[in-house]
Design an enzyme around this catalytic site. Structure first.
Site, PDB file in Angstrom:
ATOM      1  N   TYR A 101       0.817  -1.223   0.000  1.00 13.08           N
ATOM      2  CA  TYR A 101       0.000   0.000   0.000  1.00 13.08           C
ATOM      3  C   TYR A 101       0.853   1.278   0.000  1.00 13.08           C
ATOM      4  CZ  TYR A 101      -0.271  -0.034   5.305  1.00 13.08           C
ATOM      5  OH  TYR A 101      -0.052  -0.025   6.648  1.00 13.08           O
ATOM      6  N   GLU A 102       0.219   2.384  -0.302  1.00 11.05           N
ATOM      7  CA  GLU A 102       0.927   3.659  -0.553  1.00 11.05           C
ATOM      8  C   GLU A 102       1.980   3.507  -1.650  1.00 11.05           C
ATOM      9  OE1 GLU A 102      -0.065   6.426   0.460  1.00 11.05           O
ATOM     10  OE2 GLU A 102      -1.424   5.768   2.029  1.00 11.05           O
ATOM     11  N   GLY A 103       1.688   2.666  -2.632  1.00  7.98           N
ATOM     12  CA  GLY A 103       2.634   2.428  -3.728  1.00  7.98           C
ATOM     13  C   GLY A 103       3.475   1.207  -3.444  1.00  7.98           C
TER      14      GLY A 103
END
Lengths: 597, 597
Positions: free
Chosen positions: A439-441
């Site tokens: 998550y968050e890239g």
């Protein structure tokens, strides 16, 4: 064994590696935030996290947040703990005092964040996302938006979310379809479905401030047509009181492998006439604002990696000190001994602590660069620090989270069969950690950022400037007599050489042969992260040798030296294989035709 | 997407690398088991596993085996599937025909085992443990024990278990406390608690044959006082019918991170007067017999690693072909493409397939050595093959399972956020795989075996003999023109050099400085496993180049060449860091004082 915050290591990193002293001297706003204040803040923070938040971690896993008829109820105890967290002022620790924050440097706030995440990764996600919402509003919100939302977010009455992902739009935000219709009164009606919204619905706060990416009718295709909106769960009246329930509803939450206490919501906007939102900043600049917020969140997720690794390490050490099994191979103990006597158990524990300490030092050095970039009086210094910070964000996020997978795996492994039994607790860290590389890239998205924006764009200039700094450290190490320093100098030099080969290759091929450059993107990120963390460990080694010689805190300094040397001899050498994969192995990554997989 | 057995790759390995043809020519008992038979067996095996057993895998995770009042009920459908498995003759595939088995070479049986484990790791554990019980009885059982138990185990009426672990005795069997009291009638009464007993209680078969380690009163301390007993759940009458319920009861099953469908039992022996058992072989030789059985089981667990990795890979490929997200960096597709177009996704998938194919080839070459060791007419050939097989067991177990953690992690990673959602199924492989590096001897226990019995005992002679064989392969590669062969020759040579350095270091320090040797034990195992798997990939590369030139199965051969080259360029280089850790880093593993962790 419960969690004990590594306050001493954090303060060492701040003071000796991250330049906390210089921050206080050079930045007027931070004049009062020296080592003593940092120590007091960290001790206070440790208490709350050790005593209140950590004990809820296992409960959250066994009795996750639950959904019923659109209502999400957090694990029992979470709501009360969040109240204590908010009342202690921890949500505002790094935010401006004009909105009720403590305005501490990120260098200190990052350590506070690590503690909360070690104590309870699921719980800590709520403040982490709220931080993101605050950042976005501070950056691009109107005065009304700021005054309406930020004080309530900082005092914990309300929490924040980031609404990016849609079923068809994950890493690729160009595919966002949620739409916003201007109502002519300054508001917009929002229609669409958002998924994977962390703490997207819950009962820990009175209101939830959703920051939502959507397209205004007629906006350009792709990422240039995306705008950012504030869409609160309850509308807010002019006097700040809560108004009507907005048309943003949680239709389900996910059944996940880990971080189970944190509800991951599917949010439906506008199914009953339209969710009312207001534009943040200007139309079609949403992605730009979101990236500012995302850089903060990415740094925060990197810290989560360090945090969960630390928790896993502490549990493994406690077990290794307690579990009796087999005689030591060197005959140092007659009969069976605690397993910490066995060389392979020590190798595992040393790997864990070296990786954690390296990543922690890297993250705090990055945090300090952020502080300089945002608050230093000199513009040129700000600019250089900003560039360095931006280079570090993908390393902190990508490397620290990938490292957390290795560490939490070893944490289970140290426990043997007991590690696989859920009651032991080691397995939870292994399951929880796996989200961090996603998550968050994802790690690949971080690596694309590192290759594209941070390396090829300037032809590798900044990447090489980092290497030049490392070379200076090697020079300092080489002047020292100790075996540890000599060993670190040699290994750091070899790793830097591997890194420079990779930088050259990627800078050269980035535009001419993008497949070759991006084939090595993740190995390049891992190489750079490994090197930069190892560099900080080498710096720590020198400080610790000097302090040990001066008779300061012999135990801590001795341990730091041993850990730094282990890093140099066991972790840094991994950079060579990464170099080979990047420089010599690009072709073989994409050689297999797609239909032959 | 459901599981599809990689029959073609298995047959390629058997025929081209593991010498299936020579087995049929040199071993009369295997005369009929050539490529054609192997192909027919594998196709039949694939059907059952793809159609019947694989579809139960997710059910088993969601609705695990359950315990109530001492009774364990398997996941619905498992009992019927096990019936089909048994009726198909699969439990007996590698066992002697005189007891109803198929007497196929292990070279073929290992591939069958892989399929079942890919389909359903939890399910496959029951046959795997039953194989172990059969092996133990074949090795050391009396004629009565053999005729009483083995036919029923082979036809699936009954299943088998291995009862080693006790709460205080895991890796360290010297601490076993379960006791056996001779009754004067040839039987013993068994008293004690055994934990972590896989499929220790269930409803899939009429009876369960527990093989139990215990101490006879007055036996020596430590491992030299351990005996092995058969303790059936139901006593068996002289006519083979079932008699009274024995005093061996399941008091609970564990709540585990993975392989949830396989019940992990706590068994209480003798709480109601004593569980009746009979001695296997001679008193105090139990550990010796158990090791024979354990070598079989360790090989089997290594195959589990390959199997779960294969399942994870197949799911990841399917997702990567389906999920549309972002434009390719090389502009080869206009607009968004399926993610398999992205270099990093291909790097992940290539890493997965290279690791799987390398370990599979290694395991089948080892299986073939087992077949030669057990059935070849020439004693010297048998002896040499046995030594090679024993060297390979820790590599197959240790390396293939550690590699399965990397592969199942990548399997989740390819799925992005969906990978973390349990419904997707990728997470189950990640959770299931983690037990593989622990049970049947942790990776460190395998590494101790490799360092102690397999390397230092003969001063590294066998380890160097393996390197000499690898050097021959390098010579063959060097004579070829292709870039792939040249690259493989270079990388294999470098990895062999790293390995030889490690062998020298470990052989030299094993007795004089055991802490130093064992500090590098796991890195040495990983180095050796990486190298031997890479060696097999290099051999496969040459065969594939020749067959491609001859116009045979161009797709398969092209893929094999690309995968082998990827292995050489991306996986083999990791050996250098392992070498450095072993040879240069031993001291720093144990430098930190125990109280400073």
């Amino acid at each position: 064994m419960s969690y004990r915050a590594p306050v001493k290591d954090m303060l060492f990193d701040m003071q000796e590696l991250a330049g906390l002293q210089q921050l206080t001297e050079q930045i007027p706003a931070f004049a009062d935030f020296g080592l003593e204040t940092a120590g007091a803040v960290l001790e206070e923070c440790a208490k709350l996290n050790e005593d209140v938040i950590a004990p809820l971690n296992v409960d959250g896993d066994r009795n996750p947040s639950s959904w019923k008829d659109g209502i999400v109820t957090a694990t029992p105890g979470f709501k009360e703990a969040f109240r204590q967290y908010a009342e202690g002022g921890w949500q505002g620790v790094q935010h401006p005092s004009e909105f009720g924050g403590q305005a501490l440097p990120k260098t200190i706030a990052a350590a506070c964040g690590e503690m909360c995440n070690s104590a309870n990764l699921s719980f800590a996600l709520c403040p982490l996302l709220t931080d993101g919402a605050i950042e976005a509003l501070l950056t691009a919100g109107s005065e009304t938006q700021k005054s309406t939302f930020i004080p309530k977010l900082i005092d914990g009455s309300w929490t924040g979310t980031m609404n990016l992902t849609e079923p068809q739009a994950g890493s690729d935000l160009a595919l966002v379809r949620t739409r916003a219709e201007p109502q002519g009164d300054g508001t917009y009606k929002i229609f669409g479905t958002k998924i994977f919204i962390t703490w997207g619905e819950h009962d820990m706060a009175e209101n939830i401030v959703h920051l939502v990416l959507a397209r205004v009718a007629g906006a350009p295709e792709g990422v240039k047509g995306i705008s950012l909106f504030v869409v609160p769960k309850f509308l807010v009246n002019a006097d700040g009181s809560l108004g009507a329930r907005n048309d943003a509803h949680c239709v389900s939450i996910e059944h996940k492998m880990g971080i189970k206490a944190s509800p991951t919501a599917v949010l439906q906007f506008g199914d009953h006439g339209g969710a009312i939102g207001t534009l943040v900043g200007e139309e079609n600049r949403g992605l730009e604002y979101m990236f500012i917020m995302m850089n903060a969140a990415r740094f925060g997720v990197g810290v989560q990696g360090i945090a969960v690794a630390e928790a896993s390490y502490q549990k493994a050490v406690a077990y290794a000190r307690d579990r009796v099994q087999s005689r030591p191979v060197d005959g140092s103990v007659k009969g069976s001994a605690t397993i910490i006597h066995h060389p392979d158990v020590r190798r595992m524990l040393m790997t864990m602590r070296a990786q954690i300490e390296g990543s922690r030092a890297m993250s705090l050095v990055a945090a300090s660069a952020y502080d300089v970039a945002h608050h230093h009086p000199d513009a040129e210094t700000r600019k250089q620090s900003q560039a360095f910070y931006e280079f570090m964000v993908p390393l902190v996020k990508g490397y620290s989270t990938e490292m957390s997978l290795e560490v939490t795996d070893l944490g289970v492994q140290v426990h043997g069969g007991m590690g696989f039994i859920e009651e032991t607790g080691a397995a939870q860290f292994y399951r929880d950690a796996k989200i961090l590389t996603i998550y968050e890239g994802t790690t690949a998205i971080q690596a694309n950022d590192l290759v594209g924006r941070k390396t090829t764009r300037d032809g590798g200039a900044l990447a090489r400037a980092v290497a030049a700094q490392i070379e200076k450290t090697e020079g300092q190490l080489a002047l020292r007599d100790s075996a540890a320093s000599q060993s670190a100098a040699k290994r750091l030099g070899a790793a830097r050489g591997a890194y420079l080969d990779a930088v050259d290759f990627i800078a050269a091929s980035g535009k001419t042969d993008p497949n070759a450059a991006y084939a090595g993107s993740v190995p390049y990120l891992l190489l750079a992260g490994n090197l930069v963390a190892g560099w900080q460990m080498a710096r720590a080694l020198m400080v610790a040798e000097d302090k040990l010689a001066a008779g300061e805190d012999a135990d801590f300094m001795t341990a730091k030296i041993a850990t730094a040397r282990f890093y140099a001899e066991h972790i840094l050498p991994r950079t060579q294989a990464l170099r080979d994969a990047i420089v010599d192995g690009a072709e073989s990554v994409t050689a297999l035709a797609l239909d032959l997989f």
